[in-house]
Design a protein around this motif. Structure first.
Motif, short mmCIF file in Angstrom:
data_model
loop_
_atom_site.label_atom_id
_atom_site.label_comp_id
_atom_site.label_asym_id
_atom_site.label_seq_id
_atom_site.Cartn_x
_atom_site.Cartn_y
_atom_site.Cartn_z
N ARG A 69 0.84 -1.21 0.00
CA ARG A 69 0.00 0.00 0.00
C ARG A 69 0.87 1.25 0.00
NH1 ARG A 69 -2.75 -3.76 3.00
NH2 ARG A 69 -5.02 -3.86 2.68
N PRO A 70 0.46 2.29 -0.73
CA PRO A 70 1.19 3.56 -0.66
C PRO A 70 0.99 4.19 0.71
CG PRO A 70 -0.84 3.86 -1.90
CD PRO A 70 -0.72 2.39 -1.63
N GLU A 71 2.03 4.82 1.23
CA GLU A 71 1.92 5.52 2.51
C GLU A 71 1.30 6.90 2.27
OE1 GLU A 71 2.26 5.02 5.61
OE2 GLU A 71 3.15 3.02 5.74
N SER A 72 0.02 6.90 1.96
CA SER A 72 -0.66 8.13 1.55
C SER A 72 -0.70 9.19 2.64
CB SER A 72 -2.10 7.79 1.11
OG SER A 72 -2.09 6.88 0.04
N ALA A 73 -0.84 8.78 3.89
CA ALA A 73 -0.93 9.75 4.98
C ALA A 73 0.43 10.35 5.32
CB ALA A 73 -1.54 9.09 6.22
N ARG A 74 1.50 9.71 4.89
CA ARG A 74 2.83 10.14 5.29
C ARG A 74 3.60 10.86 4.18
NH1 ARG A 74 8.09 8.05 5.19
NH2 ARG A 74 9.35 8.69 6.99
N VAL A 75 3.44 10.41 2.94
CA VAL A 75 4.19 10.95 1.80
C VAL A 75 3.25 11.84 0.99
CG1 VAL A 75 5.58 10.39 -0.22
CG2 VAL A 75 5.54 8.83 1.76
N TYR A 76 3.62 13.10 0.83
CA TYR A 76 2.65 14.03 0.23
C TYR A 76 3.32 15.10 -0.61
CZ TYR A 76 4.15 17.47 3.68
OH TYR A 76 4.91 18.36 4.41
N ALA A 77 2.49 15.76 -1.42
CA ALA A 77 2.89 16.92 -2.22
C ALA A 77 1.82 17.99 -2.04
CB ALA A 77 3.03 16.55 -3.69
N TYR A 78 2.18 19.22 -2.34
CA TYR A 78 1.19 20.30 -2.38
C TYR A 78 0.79 20.54 -3.82
CZ TYR A 78 2.09 21.37 2.51
OH TYR A 78 2.20 21.29 3.88
N ALA A 79 -0.48 20.83 -4.02
CA ALA A 79 -1.00 21.11 -5.36
C ALA A 79 -1.79 22.41 -5.31
CB ALA A 79 -1.90 19.97 -5.82
N CYS A 80 -1.57 23.25 -6.30
CA CYS A 80 -2.31 24.51 -6.40
C CYS A 80 -2.92 24.61 -7.79
CB CYS A 80 -1.38 25.71 -6.17
SG CYS A 80 -0.61 25.74 -4.54
N VAL A 85 7.49 15.94 -0.88
CA VAL A 85 8.27 15.65 -2.08
C VAL A 85 8.27 16.79 -3.10
CG1 VAL A 85 7.88 13.19 -1.83
CG2 VAL A 85 6.33 14.52 -3.27
N GLY A 86 7.46 17.84 -2.90
CA GLY A 86 7.45 18.94 -3.84
C GLY A 86 6.05 19.49 -4.04
N ALA A 87 5.92 20.41 -4.99
CA ALA A 87 4.62 21.03 -5.25
C ALA A 87 4.41 21.20 -6.74
CB ALA A 87 4.52 22.39 -4.55
N GLY A 88 3.14 21.21 -7.14
CA GLY A 88 2.78 21.44 -8.52
C GLY A 88 1.71 22.51 -8.60
N VAL A 89 1.74 23.30 -9.66
CA VAL A 89 0.78 24.37 -9.86
C VAL A 89 0.19 24.25 -11.25
CG1 VAL A 89 0.39 26.86 -9.84
CG2 VAL A 89 2.17 25.88 -8.38
N ALA A 90 -1.14 24.26 -11.33
CA ALA A 90 -1.84 24.29 -12.61
C ALA A 90 -2.40 25.69 -12.79
CB ALA A 90 -2.98 23.27 -12.62
N VAL A 91 -2.10 26.32 -13.94
CA VAL A 91 -2.50 27.71 -14.15
C VAL A 91 -3.26 27.85 -15.46
CG1 VAL A 91 -0.26 28.24 -15.22
CG2 VAL A 91 -1.65 30.08 -14.30
N CYS A 92 -4.31 28.63 -15.43
CA CYS A 92 -5.09 28.88 -16.64
C CYS A 92 -4.28 29.72 -17.61
CB CYS A 92 -6.40 29.57 -16.30
SG CYS A 92 -6.20 31.21 -15.54
N GLY A 93 -4.48 29.51 -18.88
CA GLY A 93 -3.86 30.35 -19.90
C GLY A 93 -2.52 29.84 -20.37
N MET A 94 -1.85 30.66 -21.16
CA MET A 94 -0.58 30.28 -21.78
C MET A 94 0.54 30.25 -20.76
SD MET A 94 -0.87 32.56 -25.25
CE MET A 94 0.68 31.98 -25.94
N MET A 95 1.49 29.33 -20.97
CA MET A 95 2.60 29.18 -20.04
C MET A 95 3.82 28.68 -20.78
SD MET A 95 3.31 26.49 -17.14
CE MET A 95 4.16 25.67 -18.45
N ARG A 96 4.98 29.12 -20.37
CA ARG A 96 6.22 28.71 -21.03
C ARG A 96 7.09 27.95 -20.04
NH1 ARG A 96 9.18 30.40 -25.54
NH2 ARG A 96 11.43 30.07 -25.36
#
Length: 394
Positions: A76-87, A144-155
């Motif tokens: 089983r993945p250690e879901s409660a222990r290993v995490y990332a932030y998402a925006c 482990v890190g963070a990810g961001v999803a943004v509307c519109g064009m991105m480079r």
């Protein structure tokens, strides 16, 4: 001549493959891992032991199976222990979540994005959400890190963003700004909402198990997250997928990009509202009201839905002919248009699509709904961990 991969490289690849499988599929028996990954039982045992020692997975005996013999241990993945932030930065909302390994949302924040809120004002809001969630993270957890999803064009993945009005964004580096506010030494990866949503639906949604995907997203404009052969197609500099600027009606309505007759001028909210005789109305709520009115028999609304649905199918047929996807997913407000005009969309696809290509393609709505971009942002963050579990979790 370069030698083949070393034993160490093979071991790390196998660790990543096993962790990715459990991340995507959830609790999995050793027997299933042996079959699915094509590795022998002793290798699976050694890999799971390493991942368990690193705190990334756990193993335990399953509940009663009703079968004779020793049951296979379940990983089983250690879901409660290993995490990332998402925006997720959207036209009308700012969202943030703490997401555990395996795609489990552990904590979540959301606020309405006020019209005209600029980039430099949005980043501190998201950083504030993350700092709030940090206060309740259990001791011993692994970030482990963070990810961001943004509307519109991105480079590029570092988050240099340029979006034209009315979204309010200007050139800038979102990833660097957010990392500075959070004082984080972990990677913060930024991608378009369309790409993040496509990744989420491909990993654990409507496109799971399919390697060729077109995810249509309507937010600032109309763009697409495209997956070909299981890999995201981003194009040079990260500007690929701006399908809303595919010209479908030369000399048609002016578009914000400076051209005329772009696809998004025929299937966007304003096109629907104008066709329904409501040109003064604006926003997703007004467009949704037209769709609802059509369902209740409003003749003008029904005509508008048919018109926009026909243009939606026109563009989809072109994309299907170009990319030959297994599935096309209609996200955001396009979901409502598709559901209301599915027959028109399919009819146009049948008329314009090449038979060998159109016959197998599935037309779907997002299984993850409005959470697709947020879940996709988390998948971006987990990417480095899944590629090299022991290095990224150290």
């Amino acid at each position: 001549m370069r030698a083949g991969p070393s034993q160490e490289e093979v071991r790390r690849q196998n660790l990543g493959a096993l962790l990715r499988y459990v991340h995507v599929h959830g609790a999995t028996s050793r027997a299933e891992l042996t079959t699915s990954l094509g590795l022998n039982r002793s290798t699976i045992g050694a890999l799971t032991a390493e991942l368990t020692a690193a705190g990334l997975v756990s193993e335990r005996a399953p509940r009663e199976t009703g079968r004779a013999g020793r049951p296979s241990l379940v990983v089983r993945p250690e879901s409660a222990r290993v995490y990332a932030y998402a925006c997720s930065i959207e036209v009308d909302a700012l969202r943030a979540a703490r997401v555990g390994l395996g795609g489990v949302v552990l904590d979540r924040r959301e606020v309405t994005r006020e019209p005209g809120l600029a980039a430099e004002e949005a980043v501190p809001v998201l950083a504030g959400f993350v700092k709030e969630m940090q206060q309740v993270v259990p001791k011993g957890s692994v970030y482990v890190g963070a990810g961001v999803a943004v509307c519109g064009m991105m480079r590029g993945s570092r988050g240099a963003v340029h979006v034209q009005p009315p979204s309010g964004w200007v050139d800038g580096s979102l990833g660097a700004a957010l990392a500075s506010d959070l004082d984080s030494n972990r990677p913060i990866l930024v991608n378009r909402a369309a790409d993040a949503s496509a990744l989420a639906e491909h990993t654990r949604g409507a496109a799971a198990g399919l390697d060729n995907v077109v995810y249509l997203h309507h937010d600032v404009g109309v763009d697409a997250g495209i997956i070909v052969g299981g890999r995201r197609l981003t194009g040079h500099g990260g500007y690929g997928g701006e399908v809303g600027h595919m010209v479908v009606r030369p000399g048609g309505r002016p578009c914000g990009c400076g051209s005329r007759g772009c696809w998004e001028t025929e299937i966007g909210e304003q096109a629907l509202l104008q066709a329904a005789g409501r040109p003064a109305a604006t926003g997703q709520g007004a467009a949704r009201a037209v769709v609802e009115a059509a369902a209740y028999g409003d003749v003008s609304a029904q005509s508008a839905v048919r018109q926009v649905g026909d243009w939606l199918g026109f563009g989809v047929a072109n994309l299907v002919n170009i990319f030959n996807p297994d599935v096309v997913i209609f996200g955001g407000p396009l979901r409502d248009i598709y559901l209301a005009a599915a027959t028109r969309v399919r009819s146009r696809l049948n008329a314009m699509g090449l038979p060998a290509i159109r016959d197998h393609v599935r037309l779907r709505t997002p299984q993850l709904g409005e959470e697709a971009a947020l879940i996709g942002a988390a998948e971006l963050a987990f990417g480095q961990l899944l590629a090299d579990p022991l290095d990224a979790s150290a």
